[in-house]
Design an enzyme around this catalytic site. Structure first.
Site, mmCIF file in Angstrom:
data_model
loop_
_atom_site.group_PDB
_atom_site.id
_atom_site.type_symbol
_atom_site.label_atom_id
_atom_site.label_comp_id
_atom_site.label_asym_id
_atom_site.label_seq_id
_atom_site.Cartn_x
_atom_site.Cartn_y
_atom_site.Cartn_z
ATOM 1 N N ASN A 1 1.863 5.398 -6.500
ATOM 2 C CA ASN A 1 1.129 6.354 -5.667
ATOM 3 C C ASN A 1 1.327 5.955 -4.206
ATOM 4 O O ASN A 1 0.789 4.943 -3.768
ATOM 5 C CB ASN A 1 -0.364 6.300 -6.040
ATOM 6 C CG ASN A 1 -1.227 7.116 -5.098
ATOM 7 O OD1 ASN A 1 -0.732 7.956 -4.348
ATOM 8 N ND2 ASN A 1 -2.535 6.876 -5.149
ATOM 9 N N TRP A 2 2.135 6.755 -3.517
ATOM 10 C CA TRP A 2 2.431 6.405 -2.117
ATOM 11 C C TRP A 2 1.298 6.785 -1.166
ATOM 12 O O TRP A 2 1.354 6.483 0.020
ATOM 13 C CB TRP A 2 3.724 7.105 -1.676
ATOM 14 C CG TRP A 2 4.969 6.416 -2.175
ATOM 15 C CD1 TRP A 2 5.037 5.451 -3.147
ATOM 16 C CD2 TRP A 2 6.316 6.636 -1.713
ATOM 17 N NE1 TRP A 2 6.348 5.066 -3.326
ATOM 18 C CE2 TRP A 2 7.150 5.778 -2.450
ATOM 19 C CE3 TRP A 2 6.890 7.471 -0.758
ATOM 20 C CZ2 TRP A 2 8.536 5.719 -2.261
ATOM 21 C CZ3 TRP A 2 8.269 7.431 -0.573
ATOM 22 C CH2 TRP A 2 9.074 6.562 -1.312
ATOM 23 N N LYS A 3 0.308 7.513 -1.670
ATOM 24 C CA LYS A 3 -0.807 7.969 -0.828
ATOM 25 C C LYS A 3 -0.254 8.702 0.406
ATOM 26 O O LYS A 3 0.775 9.359 0.319
ATOM 27 C CB LYS A 3 -1.705 6.802 -0.438
ATOM 28 C CG LYS A 3 -2.099 5.946 -1.638
ATOM 29 C CD LYS A 3 -3.203 4.997 -1.339
ATOM 30 C CE LYS A 3 -3.386 4.059 -2.531
ATOM 31 N NZ LYS A 3 -4.668 3.430 -2.593
ATOM 32 N N SER B 1 -4.718 -2.951 -7.271
ATOM 33 C CA SER B 1 -4.067 -4.146 -6.731
ATOM 34 C C SER B 1 -3.095 -4.807 -7.705
ATOM 35 O O SER B 1 -2.988 -6.034 -7.751
ATOM 36 C CB SER B 1 -5.118 -5.153 -6.251
ATOM 37 O OG SER B 1 -5.915 -4.587 -5.220
ATOM 38 N N GLU C 1 -9.077 2.957 -12.954
ATOM 39 C CA GLU C 1 -8.932 2.300 -11.659
ATOM 40 C C GLU C 1 -10.316 1.940 -11.117
ATOM 41 O O GLU C 1 -10.995 2.796 -10.525
ATOM 42 C CB GLU C 1 -8.251 3.239 -10.668
ATOM 43 C CG GLU C 1 -6.859 3.654 -11.077
ATOM 44 C CD GLU C 1 -6.020 4.009 -9.859
ATOM 45 O OE1 GLU C 1 -5.008 3.348 -9.648
ATOM 46 O OE2 GLU C 1 -6.406 4.927 -9.106
ATOM 47 N N HIS D 1 -8.171 10.959 -8.341
ATOM 48 C CA HIS D 1 -8.070 9.620 -7.733
ATOM 49 C C HIS D 1 -9.361 9.351 -6.963
ATOM 50 O O HIS D 1 -9.935 10.261 -6.358
ATOM 51 C CB HIS D 1 -6.856 9.562 -6.791
ATOM 52 C CG HIS D 1 -6.552 8.166 -6.335
ATOM 53 N ND1 HIS D 1 -7.274 7.547 -5.357
ATOM 54 C CD2 HIS D 1 -5.624 7.264 -6.759
ATOM 55 C CE1 HIS D 1 -6.800 6.321 -5.180
ATOM 56 N NE2 HIS D 1 -5.789 6.127 -6.018
ATOM 57 N N GLY E 1 -0.496 1.382 -6.168
ATOM 58 C CA GLY E 1 -0.539 1.951 -4.820
ATOM 59 C C GLY E 1 0.386 1.185 -3.886
ATOM 60 O O GLY E 1 1.598 1.401 -3.846
ATOM 61 N N GLY E 2 -0.196 0.255 -3.142
ATOM 62 C CA GLY E 2 0.527 -0.472 -2.099
ATOM 63 C C GLY E 2 1.874 -1.030 -2.535
ATOM 64 O O GLY E 2 2.876 -0.908 -1.817
ATOM 65 N N GLU F 1 -9.945 8.129 -4.196
ATOM 66 C CA GLU F 1 -9.921 8.512 -2.775
ATOM 67 C C GLU F 1 -10.161 10.012 -2.619
ATOM 68 O O GLU F 1 -10.750 10.452 -1.625
ATOM 69 C CB GLU F 1 -8.593 8.059 -2.142
ATOM 70 C CG GLU F 1 -8.589 6.540 -1.941
ATOM 71 C CD GLU F 1 -7.218 5.891 -1.954
ATOM 72 O OE1 GLU F 1 -6.209 6.585 -1.817
ATOM 73 O OE2 GLU F 1 -7.172 4.650 -2.117
ATOM 74 N N GLY G 1 -6.660 -1.211 -3.459
ATOM 75 C CA GLY G 1 -6.285 -1.548 -2.091
ATOM 76 C C GLY G 1 -7.058 -2.712 -1.502
ATOM 77 O O GLY G 1 -7.018 -2.952 -0.295
HETATM 78 C C1 PEP Z 1 -4.003 3.388 -6.220
HETATM 79 O O1 PEP Z 1 -3.881 3.920 -5.138
HETATM 80 O O2 PEP Z 1 -4.120 4.094 -7.241
HETATM 81 C C2 PEP Z 1 -3.998 1.935 -6.305
HETATM 82 C C3 PEP Z 1 -4.199 1.375 -7.459
HETATM 83 O O3 PEP Z 1 -3.763 1.258 -5.134
HETATM 84 P P1 PEP Z 1 -3.437 -0.323 -4.995
HETATM 85 O O4 PEP Z 1 -2.417 -0.670 -6.035
HETATM 86 O O5 PEP Z 1 -2.936 -0.470 -3.614
HETATM 87 O O6 PEP Z 1 -4.720 -1.051 -5.245
#
Ligand code: PEP
Length: 251
Positions: A9-11, A209, A163, A93, A230-231, A95, A169
């Site tokens: 997920n590049w957000k 993470s 999640e 998600h 994500g990251g 966010e 994040g």
């Molecule tokens: C996400 O955005 O779904 C996520 C899990 O982010 P991260 O891996 O950065 O915690």
């Protein structure tokens, strides 16, 4: 057997030049043993799809509207995402739930719209830190599961991503015991609702993470069928070892 998924997920990150990471990923994983899905911002879906072409990398979106067309300024329908080349879409998600006040009912409508359009809906759920500390994690998950997954969902059309909000994040990762407890619970709830065979077919992803350094431990947990990253999905050098760890994890 459930085919595992490494989803990125590049957000709200990524430019045309960063699509080069997809080329590298495709070269490093020409015939992966797992599904690889990358969800860039909407502006990059069409060029990403054109670039990944016949490689094993699927392109997804990060959200869709419940409706097909209409007066919804700034929104994008599942039909539009599909036309742009997406095969998957994240819905619910945390966010989106937080920044846009999305309720379980809205998330369910989005998943339904996605599935009706032939997209695979990756339905996200998870508890906040406050809810975990209050001891209500499983209750929250049960409510989200019941209300966010449409009746038309199947293991082929929907994927569930657990999640924990406090792990997204933040660098904080749920322990193997915490992940195992929630994934086992989600599996049991899916079986209760959809029946043994259908419930067993849903793929359950962990997100929060995930990095190369913790991937092996997470993928060894029962009922973890992959990760939503994500990251660490933004850079091929970070994402590729996670894909490899998933490929090497036992079935
Ligand atoms: C996400 O955005 O779904 C996520 C899990 O982010 P991260 O891996 O950065 O915690």
């Amino acid at each position: 057997m459930r085919r595992k998924i490494a989803a990125g997920n590049w957000k709200m990150n990524g430019t045309l030049t960063q699509l080069e990471h997809l080329n590298v990923l495709a070269k490093r994983h020409p015939t992966p043993k797992v599904d690889i899905v990358v969800c860039p911002p909407n502006t990059l879906i069409a060029p990403a799809t054109a670039q990944t072409g016949t490689t094993a990398i699927a392109i997804g979106a990060q959200d869709c509207h419940t409706a097909t067309t209409g007066a919804h300024t700034g929104d994008t329908s599942a039909q539009m995402l599909s036309e742009a080349g997406a095969s998957h879409v994240l819905v619910g998600h945390s966010e989106r739930r937080c920044d846009h006040d999305e309720t379980d009912r809205v998330v369910c409508g989005k998943a339904q719209a996605a599935i009706a359009q032939g997209l695979i809906a990756i339905i996200c759920l998870g508890e906040t830190l406050q809810q975990r500390e209050a001891g209500s994690t499983l209750e929250v998950i049960a409510d989200q599961l019941a209300a966010s997954i449409p009746d038309i969902a199947t293991g082929e059309t929907a994927v569930i991503a657990y999640e924990p909000v406090w792990a997204i994040g933040t660098g904080l990762v749920a322990t193997a015991a915490q992940i195992g407890e929630v994934h086992g619970f989600i599996r049991a709830q899916l079986i209760k609702r959809f029946g043994e065979d259908a419930g067993q077919r849903f793929r359950l992803l962990y997100g929060g993470s995930v990095k190369a350094g913790n991937a092996d431990e997470i993928f060894a947990v029962a009922d973890v069928d992959g990760a939503l990253v994500g990251g660490a999905s933004l850079n091929c050098d970070d994402f590729s070892p996670i894909i490899t760890a998933l490929e090497n994890s036992s079935p």
